[in-house]
Write an enzyme that holds these catalytic residues in place. Sequence first.
Site, PDB file in Angstrom:
ATOM      1  N   CYS A 120       6.136  -0.357   7.070  1.00 47.42           N
ATOM      2  CA  CYS A 120       5.808   0.841   6.299  1.00 47.42           C
ATOM      3  C   CYS A 120       6.983   1.182   5.394  1.00 47.42           C
ATOM      4  O   CYS A 120       8.132   1.138   5.844  1.00 47.42           O
ATOM      5  CB  CYS A 120       5.522   1.986   7.257  1.00 47.42           C
ATOM      6  SG  CYS A 120       5.099   3.528   6.437  1.00 47.42           S
ATOM      7  N   LEU A 121       6.707   1.529   4.153  1.00 47.14           N
ATOM      8  CA  LEU A 121       7.798   1.866   3.220  1.00 47.14           C
ATOM      9  C   LEU A 121       8.575   3.103   3.682  1.00 47.14           C
ATOM     10  O   LEU A 121       9.721   3.276   3.309  1.00 47.14           O
ATOM     11  CB  LEU A 121       7.247   2.087   1.803  1.00 47.14           C
ATOM     12  CG  LEU A 121       6.681   0.834   1.107  1.00 47.14           C
ATOM     13  CD1 LEU A 121       6.110   1.206  -0.252  1.00 47.14           C
ATOM     14  CD2 LEU A 121       7.750  -0.238   0.958  1.00 47.14           C
ATOM     15  N   HIS A 126      -2.057   7.627   7.000  1.00 52.10           N
ATOM     16  CA  HIS A 126      -1.010   8.465   6.387  1.00 52.10           C
ATOM     17  C   HIS A 126      -1.580   9.794   5.894  1.00 52.10           C
ATOM     18  O   HIS A 126      -0.923  10.826   5.979  1.00 52.10           O
ATOM     19  CB  HIS A 126      -0.397   7.753   5.166  1.00 52.10           C
ATOM     20  CG  HIS A 126       0.746   6.850   5.474  1.00 52.10           C
ATOM     21  ND1 HIS A 126       1.928   7.304   6.024  1.00 52.10           N
ATOM     22  CD2 HIS A 126       0.916   5.521   5.281  1.00 52.10           C
ATOM     23  CE1 HIS A 126       2.769   6.274   6.157  1.00 52.10           C
ATOM     24  NE2 HIS A 126       2.177   5.176   5.718  1.00 52.10           N
ATOM     25  N   HIS A 186      -4.082   1.529   7.629  1.00 51.67           N
ATOM     26  CA  HIS A 186      -2.719   2.052   7.714  1.00 51.67           C
ATOM     27  C   HIS A 186      -2.526   3.210   6.719  1.00 51.67           C
ATOM     28  O   HIS A 186      -1.994   4.268   7.081  1.00 51.67           O
ATOM     29  CB  HIS A 186      -1.738   0.903   7.429  1.00 51.67           C
ATOM     30  CG  HIS A 186      -0.303   1.298   7.358  1.00 51.67           C
ATOM     31  ND1 HIS A 186       0.642   0.823   8.238  1.00 51.67           N
ATOM     32  CD2 HIS A 186       0.381   2.110   6.505  1.00 51.67           C
ATOM     33  CE1 HIS A 186       1.823   1.342   7.937  1.00 51.67           C
ATOM     34  NE2 HIS A 186       1.692   2.113   6.880  1.00 51.67           N
ATOM     35  N   GLU A 187      -2.959   3.012   5.475  1.00 49.80           N
ATOM     36  CA  GLU A 187      -2.736   4.040   4.439  1.00 49.80           C
ATOM     37  C   GLU A 187      -3.577   5.286   4.666  1.00 49.80           C
ATOM     38  O   GLU A 187      -3.118   6.406   4.444  1.00 49.80           O
ATOM     39  CB  GLU A 187      -3.017   3.464   3.044  1.00 49.80           C
ATOM     40  CG  GLU A 187      -2.159   2.268   2.647  1.00 49.80           C
ATOM     41  CD  GLU A 187      -0.673   2.486   2.843  1.00 49.80           C
ATOM     42  OE1 GLU A 187      -0.200   3.627   2.752  1.00 49.80           O
ATOM     43  OE2 GLU A 187       0.035   1.490   3.112  1.00 49.80           O
ATOM     44  N   GLN A 239       3.589   9.868   1.031  1.00 46.05           N
ATOM     45  CA  GLN A 239       4.868   9.145   1.062  1.00 46.05           C
ATOM     46  C   GLN A 239       5.755   9.449  -0.136  1.00 46.05           C
ATOM     47  O   GLN A 239       6.932   9.101  -0.130  1.00 46.05           O
ATOM     48  CB  GLN A 239       4.622   7.636   1.162  1.00 46.05           C
ATOM     49  CG  GLN A 239       4.014   7.239   2.492  1.00 46.05           C
ATOM     50  CD  GLN A 239       3.764   5.747   2.549  1.00 46.05           C
ATOM     51  OE1 GLN A 239       2.754   5.267   2.064  1.00 46.05           O
ATOM     52  NE2 GLN A 239       4.693   5.006   3.120  1.00 46.05           N
ATOM     53  N   GLY A 281       0.834  -1.192   0.000  1.00 45.98           N
ATOM     54  CA  GLY A 281       0.000   0.000   0.000  1.00 45.98           C
ATOM     55  C   GLY A 281       0.867   1.240   0.000  1.00 45.98           C
ATOM     56  O   GLY A 281       2.027   1.196   0.430  1.00 45.98           O
TER      57      GLY A 281
END
Length: 172
Positions: free
Chosen positions: A93-94, A139, A135-136, A49, A44
């Site tokens: 997480c990226l 963000h 999660h996304e 990000q 995701g």
Amino acid sequence: MDKLLYVPNPLLRQKADKIQSVGIKEKEIAKKMMQIMIKAPGVGLAANQIGILKQIVTIFFVDQETNKETQYTLFNPNIVSYSQEKIIMEEGCLSLPEQFADIERPQNIVVEYLDENNKQITKEVSGVESRILQHEIDHLSGKLFVDYLSSLKRNIMIKKVQKFLKKKNNER
Ligand SMILES: [Zn+2]
């Protein structure tokens, strides 16, 4: 907008703006996000990000049991209800490479969003998909999964990311 941002980049802590409607520009951003996410690889990605403060989320995952791929983009996603039941799952997480933690969240959610054709969708999701979307969507309001941990654990993870990035840069 073609690079992943890492903590403690301040853009990760800002709120993303709602988009008016899905146009060429928004579709281009989504396409770019898909590429970066799949290459990373990640399941995701939120526009913050890659430094774009717009409410866009991309998702891509493969169901372990059925091998079925799920891949789509959500514009202006909004969670309208949460299940009472909660579940603990490991998250990463990226923007925090190599950091993982068990996080408790509601099991199922109902999410509303605009699709690529500006169609308003309402969808109930569960399992991994529910987890990724929660999660996304966090963000988009500047929230990270480590915010669910104690400040001590959070700070250790953020420091580890700095170390990891330093090492990675030195190897180049
Ligand atoms: Zn993330």
